[in-house]
Design a protein around this motif. Structure first.
Motif, PDB file in Angstrom:
ATOM      1  N   THR A  78      13.417 -19.712   0.001  1.00 41.66           N
ATOM      2  CA  THR A  78      13.474 -18.796  -1.037  1.00 41.66           C
ATOM      3  C   THR A  78      12.252 -18.412  -1.608  1.00 41.66           C
ATOM      4  N   LEU A  94      19.473  -4.859   4.758  1.00 42.18           N
ATOM      5  CA  LEU A  94      18.202  -5.583   5.238  1.00 42.18           C
ATOM      6  C   LEU A  94      18.644  -6.949   5.757  1.00 42.18           C
ATOM      7  N   TYR A 126      14.532 -16.715   7.305  1.00 47.94           N
ATOM      8  CA  TYR A 126      14.693 -16.923   5.996  1.00 47.94           C
ATOM      9  C   TYR A 126      14.948 -18.466   5.717  1.00 47.94           C
ATOM     10  N   ARG A 168       6.793  -9.860  -7.241  1.00 45.65           N
ATOM     11  CA  ARG A 168       5.241  -9.818  -7.015  1.00 45.65           C
ATOM     12  C   ARG A 168       4.688  -8.501  -6.972  1.00 45.65           C
ATOM     13  N   VAL A 169       5.482  -7.665  -6.121  1.00 46.05           N
ATOM     14  CA  VAL A 169       4.886  -6.260  -5.850  1.00 46.05           C
ATOM     15  C   VAL A 169       4.714  -5.549  -7.076  1.00 46.05           C
ATOM     16  N   SER A 170       5.836  -5.821  -7.856  1.00 48.42           N
ATOM     17  CA  SER A 170       5.864  -5.157  -9.061  1.00 48.42           C
ATOM     18  C   SER A 170       4.941  -5.516 -10.173  1.00 48.42           C
ATOM     19  N   VAL A 188      10.888 -12.725   9.423  1.00 51.96           N
ATOM     20  CA  VAL A 188      12.301 -12.530   9.537  1.00 51.96           C
ATOM     21  C   VAL A 188      12.981 -13.998   9.305  1.00 51.96           C
ATOM     22  N   CYS A 213      20.867 -18.089   5.554  1.00 53.90           N
ATOM     23  CA  CYS A 213      19.833 -17.018   5.956  1.00 53.90           C
ATOM     24  C   CYS A 213      19.903 -15.717   4.951  1.00 53.90           C
ATOM     25  N   TYR A 264       7.146   3.571  -5.100  1.00 53.54           N
ATOM     26  CA  TYR A 264       7.548   2.310  -5.421  1.00 53.54           C
ATOM     27  C   TYR A 264       8.415   1.410  -4.517  1.00 53.54           C
ATOM     28  N   GLU A 312      17.274 -13.773  -1.851  1.00 49.51           N
ATOM     29  CA  GLU A 312      16.451 -14.311  -2.917  1.00 49.51           C
ATOM     30  C   GLU A 312      14.850 -14.098  -2.854  1.00 49.51           C
ATOM     31  N   LYS A 313      14.510 -14.300  -1.569  1.00 48.48           N
ATOM     32  CA  LYS A 313      13.005 -13.995  -1.093  1.00 48.48           C
ATOM     33  C   LYS A 313      12.628 -12.455  -1.422  1.00 48.48           C
ATOM     34  N   TYR A 314      13.716 -11.733  -0.827  1.00 48.45           N
ATOM     35  CA  TYR A 314      13.364 -10.238  -1.089  1.00 48.45           C
ATOM     36  C   TYR A 314      13.170 -10.026  -2.801  1.00 48.45           C
ATOM     37  N   LYS A 357      20.927  -1.800  -0.303  1.00 42.58           N
ATOM     38  CA  LYS A 357      19.535  -1.997   0.713  1.00 42.58           C
ATOM     39  C   LYS A 357      19.232  -3.215   1.188  1.00 42.58           C
ATOM     40  N   ARG A 374      11.965 -12.051  -4.908  1.00 41.24           N
ATOM     41  CA  ARG A 374      10.896 -12.474  -5.394  1.00 41.24           C
ATOM     42  C   ARG A 374       9.612 -11.669  -4.753  1.00 41.24           C
ATOM     43  N   THR A 375       9.857 -11.143  -3.748  1.00 45.90           N
ATOM     44  CA  THR A 375       8.902 -10.144  -3.072  1.00 45.90           C
ATOM     45  C   THR A 375       8.617  -8.980  -4.177  1.00 45.90           C
ATOM     46  N   ASN A 376       9.642  -8.410  -4.479  1.00 50.49           N
ATOM     47  CA  ASN A 376       9.728  -7.276  -5.294  1.00 50.49           C
ATOM     48  C   ASN A 376       9.186  -7.483  -6.820  1.00 50.49           C
ATOM     49  N   ASN A 414      19.164 -16.705   1.214  1.00 55.01           N
ATOM     50  CA  ASN A 414      17.803 -16.889   1.164  1.00 55.01           C
ATOM     51  C   ASN A 414      16.899 -15.536   1.304  1.00 55.01           C
ATOM     52  N   CYS A 415      17.409 -14.654   2.366  1.00 53.83           N
ATOM     53  CA  CYS A 415      16.999 -13.426   2.500  1.00 53.83           C
ATOM     54  C   CYS A 415      16.760 -12.687   1.123  1.00 53.83           C
ATOM     55  N   ASP A 429      18.722  -8.776   9.534  1.00 55.71           N
ATOM     56  CA  ASP A 429      17.664  -9.776   9.761  1.00 55.71           C
ATOM     57  C   ASP A 429      18.402 -10.964  10.109  1.00 55.71           C
TER      58      ASP A 429
END
Lengths: 90, 95
Positions: free
Chosen positions: B46, A28, B43, A63-65, B41, A49, B27, A55-57, A24, A59-61, A52-53, A32
Motif C-alpha cells: 500500500t 481502476l 499491488y 503526493r500529487v496534490s 499494476v 490486490c 488535476y 490505498e496506493k491510489y 473511478k 497515497r498517489t493522489n 491495496n490498489c 487492474d
C-alpha cells in the motif's frame, strides 16, 4: 472563499466529487486486479490486490496534490512579481 | 487580467467558477496520467515505493510544464499577437 462553512451547493459538489472518485477507483482497481472469471466470488488475492490498489491510489493522489500545490504557489508568486514589476498593467 | 475585470460581477463569477472547474479537471487528469505511468499494476504494497514517489514528483512537474507550453502555444495560435491575457487566465489563483 472566505466563508468557512460550506454552502449547500458546495456540499453537494463535494459529495459528487467523492462519488466520482469512488467510481473511478472501483473501475481502476477492478481492471487492474480482477482477471479470472472462472468463479463468481472474489478470490482472496484479488481482494487484497483491490484494497491495496485503493490505498496506493489515495497515497498517489496525496503526493500529487502536494506537488501540485507547490507548483501552484510558485506560479502565483511569479505572476504577482510580474504584475508588480510591470506596474499594474490595466 | 484587464479584460476580465471589466466584466460585470455575475459574469466574473461564472468565469471564476469555470476556472476552478477547469483546474480540478486538469488535476484529475494529472493524477490519472501519473498514476498510470508511475505505479505498476502489481499491488503488493500500500505504501508508495521510493522510485514510485520520485517518478510521481517528476511526472507532476513534467505534466504541468507540458500544460503550460500547450497553453502558450494555443493562445499564440488563437489570437496571434496578444498572448499574455490567455496565459494568465489559464493560470488562475486558486484559493
Amino acid at each position: 472563499m472566505a466563508a468557512t462553512e460550506m454552502s449547500e451547493a458546495e456540499q453537494i459538489k463535494t459529495f459528487k466529487d467523492f462519488l466520482v472518485q469512488y467510481n473511478k477507483l472501483s473501475e481502476l482497481c477492478f481492471t487492474d486486479c480482477v482477471h479470472d472469471f472462472t468463479s463468481r466470488s472474489l478470490k482472496s488475492s484479488e481482494e487484497k490486490c483491490t484494497l491495496n490498489c485503493m490505498e496506493k491510489y489515495l497515497r498517489t493522489n496525496q503526493r500529487v496534490s502536494q506537488r501540485f500545490h507547490e507548483f501552484q504557489m510558485l506560479a502565483n508568486e511569479n505572476m504577482l512579481a510580474l504584475a508588480q514589476k510591470s506596474g499594474n498593467p490595466s | 487580467m484587464a479584460a476580465i475585470s471589466q466584466l460585470d460581477p455575475a459574469k466574473l463569477q461564472l468565469v471564476q467558477e469555470l476556472e476552478i472547474e477547469m483546474m480540478s479537471d486538469m488535476y484529475n487528469r494529472l493524477v490519472t496520467a501519473c498514476h498510470r505511468k508511475c505505479i505498476p499494476v502489481k499491488y503488493h504494497e500500500t505504501e508508495l515505493g521510493k522510485g514510485e514517489s520520485v517518478c510521481l514528483d517528476r511526472c507532476v512537474a513534467k505534466y504541468l510544464d507540458v500544460h503550460e507550453r500547450i497553453g502558450k502555444k494555443l493562445s499564440n495560435m488563437s489570437q496571434g499577437g496578444d498572448t499574455e491575457d490567455l496565459t494568465k487566465v489559464s493560470l488562475p489563483d486558486k484559493k
